[in-house]
Design an enzyme around this catalytic site. Structure first.
Site, PDB file in Angstrom:
ATOM      1  N   SER A  56      -2.816   1.321  -6.702  1.00 50.29           N
ATOM      2  CA  SER A  56      -2.410   2.701  -6.858  1.00 50.29           C
ATOM      3  C   SER A  56      -1.256   3.108  -5.955  1.00 50.29           C
ATOM      4  O   SER A  56      -0.716   4.202  -6.094  1.00 50.29           O
ATOM      5  CB  SER A  56      -3.614   3.616  -6.569  1.00 50.29           C
ATOM      6  OG  SER A  56      -4.033   3.487  -5.218  1.00 50.29           O
ATOM      7  N   LYS A 108       2.214   7.105   1.419  1.00 52.70           N
ATOM      8  CA  LYS A 108       1.505   7.393   0.179  1.00 52.70           C
ATOM      9  C   LYS A 108       0.923   8.806   0.246  1.00 52.70           C
ATOM     10  O   LYS A 108       0.505   9.271   1.315  1.00 52.70           O
ATOM     11  CB  LYS A 108       0.404   6.353  -0.019  1.00 52.70           C
ATOM     12  CG  LYS A 108      -0.314   6.397  -1.360  1.00 52.70           C
ATOM     13  CD  LYS A 108      -1.308   5.247  -1.451  1.00 52.70           C
ATOM     14  CE  LYS A 108      -2.094   5.233  -2.741  1.00 52.70           C
ATOM     15  NZ  LYS A 108      -3.045   4.088  -2.797  1.00 52.70           N
ATOM     16  N   SER A 133      -4.872  -2.162  -4.250  1.00 53.39           N
ATOM     17  CA  SER A 133      -3.902  -1.071  -4.393  1.00 53.39           C
ATOM     18  C   SER A 133      -2.688  -1.180  -3.496  1.00 53.39           C
ATOM     19  O   SER A 133      -1.718  -0.450  -3.674  1.00 53.39           O
ATOM     20  CB  SER A 133      -4.588   0.283  -4.165  1.00 53.39           C
ATOM     21  OG  SER A 133      -5.472   0.568  -5.227  1.00 53.39           O
TER      22      SER A 133
END
Length: 497
Positions: free
Chosen positions: A169, A87, A193
């Site tokens: 996210s 990420k 997330s």
């Protein structure tokens, strides 16, 4: 002797880490072959889902070096030569940027590896690239669309681009692995997330106990709830990666609590027979807003667990949690302090070194940077950044007491349970997040119909079954999730052609 596949790009689809390691060990394919195949799939398919933000320009060379090392010295372990995406809020000290999806940090090169990146490198993984994400881990604007960043644009769900909810996210981490663009990815979670995009993309996601995985070198929201964790297509792969990420890090004092309670090998807990002795609680209060299709998936999961010998306690109640109006003040207060500390350590060439700088930068480039505004950033900047405010202290105390001793721990102890069962990201992930406790989600079924929320999101599509436990109960949760996965095998890849 198995011959080298002619079309490696197609051959790698849905292959797990064990199968890939066997193929590399037998000389059928190399790590370089795997990296090239992933890059080919990214070029071919990612234009449809926008999940990969940037490629590591050294990925092929890393793979070649690891292939040579395998020949000369043998394998480092199960992640040797395996391509993994990270990420875009996880620092890597290389030619890649770490930006949390923001324009303000679009050119930022981290001064050193995060603990997570360093652990993966040591295990022999190939850091393939950075995955797109919801900007600032969805702690920027109250109207932010999940999966959107001003730097990378909007991530789409590969099971229905433009139709199905992507989850956030860690949206790029989820979409990319669902689409077989890499073997696995690392996401981060404050509240849902990892679990949300894993659930929406038919993946296994693990949000670990706070302290199991170091947060040093990860762009933060809150030290009370943040953690990195694996996102993979199988429980076995997620367990392998989790073990590689653990360890005590002096830069993150929370990891001291993991001494004697963490493992370097979680694959030892892949025990499907554990379901015969498992006790799982059903918190029906949290199912009340599920539509018919998703409720049917939960009921089928409960039936499956019963058939495999699990004791189901149905219902169980978490009375204090059920009647609590939660607030988000811990995040609001800790974000400013934590982000300021992170930004202060970046090189002078980076244009922002505080939350105030970020807000000013976004205003300066508002046309590109503020599609959804930045009201959450502004509200966080209004705090002192000292973490001494009574409102903050009261909120933190409330979160801990109600989610733990009057919540998860209370109900687990009262009924002698191993875990609680939730659907996807419905309440369970947030409850565990406030407690700092672990969560694992595993593919649970596909909802062919759904309802449309006020913001236009549909509830149909892939759904995860999520198990929540007490602190450092990852071994038990992995056993339960693995048993459920092996009994159901719900995952199927998206059709991208």
């Amino acid at each position: 002797m198995i011959e080298k596949p002619l079309e490696i790009e197609e051959w790698i689809v849905e292959k797990d880490i064990s199968a890939l390691q066997t193929a590399m060990q037998e000389g059928i394919v190399s790590s370089e072959d795997l990296v090239q195949a992933c890059l080919q799939r990214i070029r071919k398919y990612d234009r449809k889902i926008n999940s990969v933000l940037e490629i590591n320009p050294d990925a092929i060379e890393m793979a070649r070096s690891l292939d040579e090392e395998r020949q000369a010295k043998g394998s480092r372990g199960p992640l040797h030569g395996i391509p993994i995406l990270l990420k875009d809020n996880i620092d890597t000290h290389d030619k890649m940027h770490t930006s949390a999806g923001s324009l303000a940090l679009a050119e930022s090169i981290a001064p050193e590896d995060s603990f997570v990146a360093a652990q993966l490198r040591a295990a022999g993984a190939v850091l393939l690239g950075k995955a797109n994400m919801t900007e600032w881990a969805n702690y920027m604007s109250s109207t932010m669309w999940s999966g959107y960043s001003s730097r990378g644009g909007l991530v789409l769900n590969p099971y229905g681009p433009g139709e199905l909810f992507i989850g956030g996210s860690s949206s790029g981490s989820g979409a990319s692995i669902a689409a077989n663009l890499a073997v696995a990815a690392i996401g981060t979670e404050t509240s849902g997330s990892i679990i949300s995009p894993a659930s929406q993309n038919f993946l296994v996601g693990i949000k670990p106990t706070i302290g199991l995985v170091s947060r040093s070198g990860i762009i933060p929201i809150t030290h009370s709830q943040d953690s990195a964790g694996p996102m993979a297509r199988t429980v076995a792969d997620a367990a392998i990666i989790l073990g590689a990420l653990t360890g005590v890090d002096e830069r993150d004092p929370a990891t001291l609590s993991s001494v004697g309670r963490s493992y370097r090998d979680y694959s030892q807990f892949l025990d499907a027979s554990f379901l015969q002795q498992a006790r799982i609680g059903i918190p029906r209060f949290y199912y009340k807003d599920l539509d018919e299709a998703r409720l049917a998936i939960v009921e089928e999961a409960i039936r499956t667990l019963k058939e495999k010998g699990a004791t189901i306690v149905d219902p169980v109640q978490l009375p204090f949690c059920e009647n609590t109006e939660w607030d988000w003040e811990v995040l609001r207060y800790e974000f400013k302090k934590n982000l300021n500390d992170y930004l202060a350590g970046l090189p002078e060439a980076v244009p922002v070194h505080s939350l105030a700088d970020v807000i000013a930068f976004n205003e300066r480039y508002a046309e590109r940077a503020l599609k959804y505004g930045q009201d959450i950033l502004i509200r966080s900047e209004e705090t002192s950044g000292t973490l001494t405010e009574q409102e903050y202290l009261d909120s933190k105390t409330k979160n801990i007491e109600i989610s733990r001793s009057q919540g998860i721990d209370h109900v687990l102890q009262a009924h002698q349970l191993d875990a609680l069962l939730f659907l996807g990201n419905e309440e369970g992930a947030d409850l565990a997040a406030r407690a700092g406790y672990p969560v694992i989600t595993v593919p649970g079924g596909y909802a062919a119909t759904g309802v449309i929320s006020e913001d236009g999101r549909t509830s149909k599509g892939p759904q995860g079954i999520t198990f929540v436990g007490t602190e450092y109960s990852e071994p038990t949760l992995i056993k339960i999730a693995y048993g459920f996965e092996q009994a159901t095998k719900h995952r199927f890849p998206p059709k991208l052609d």
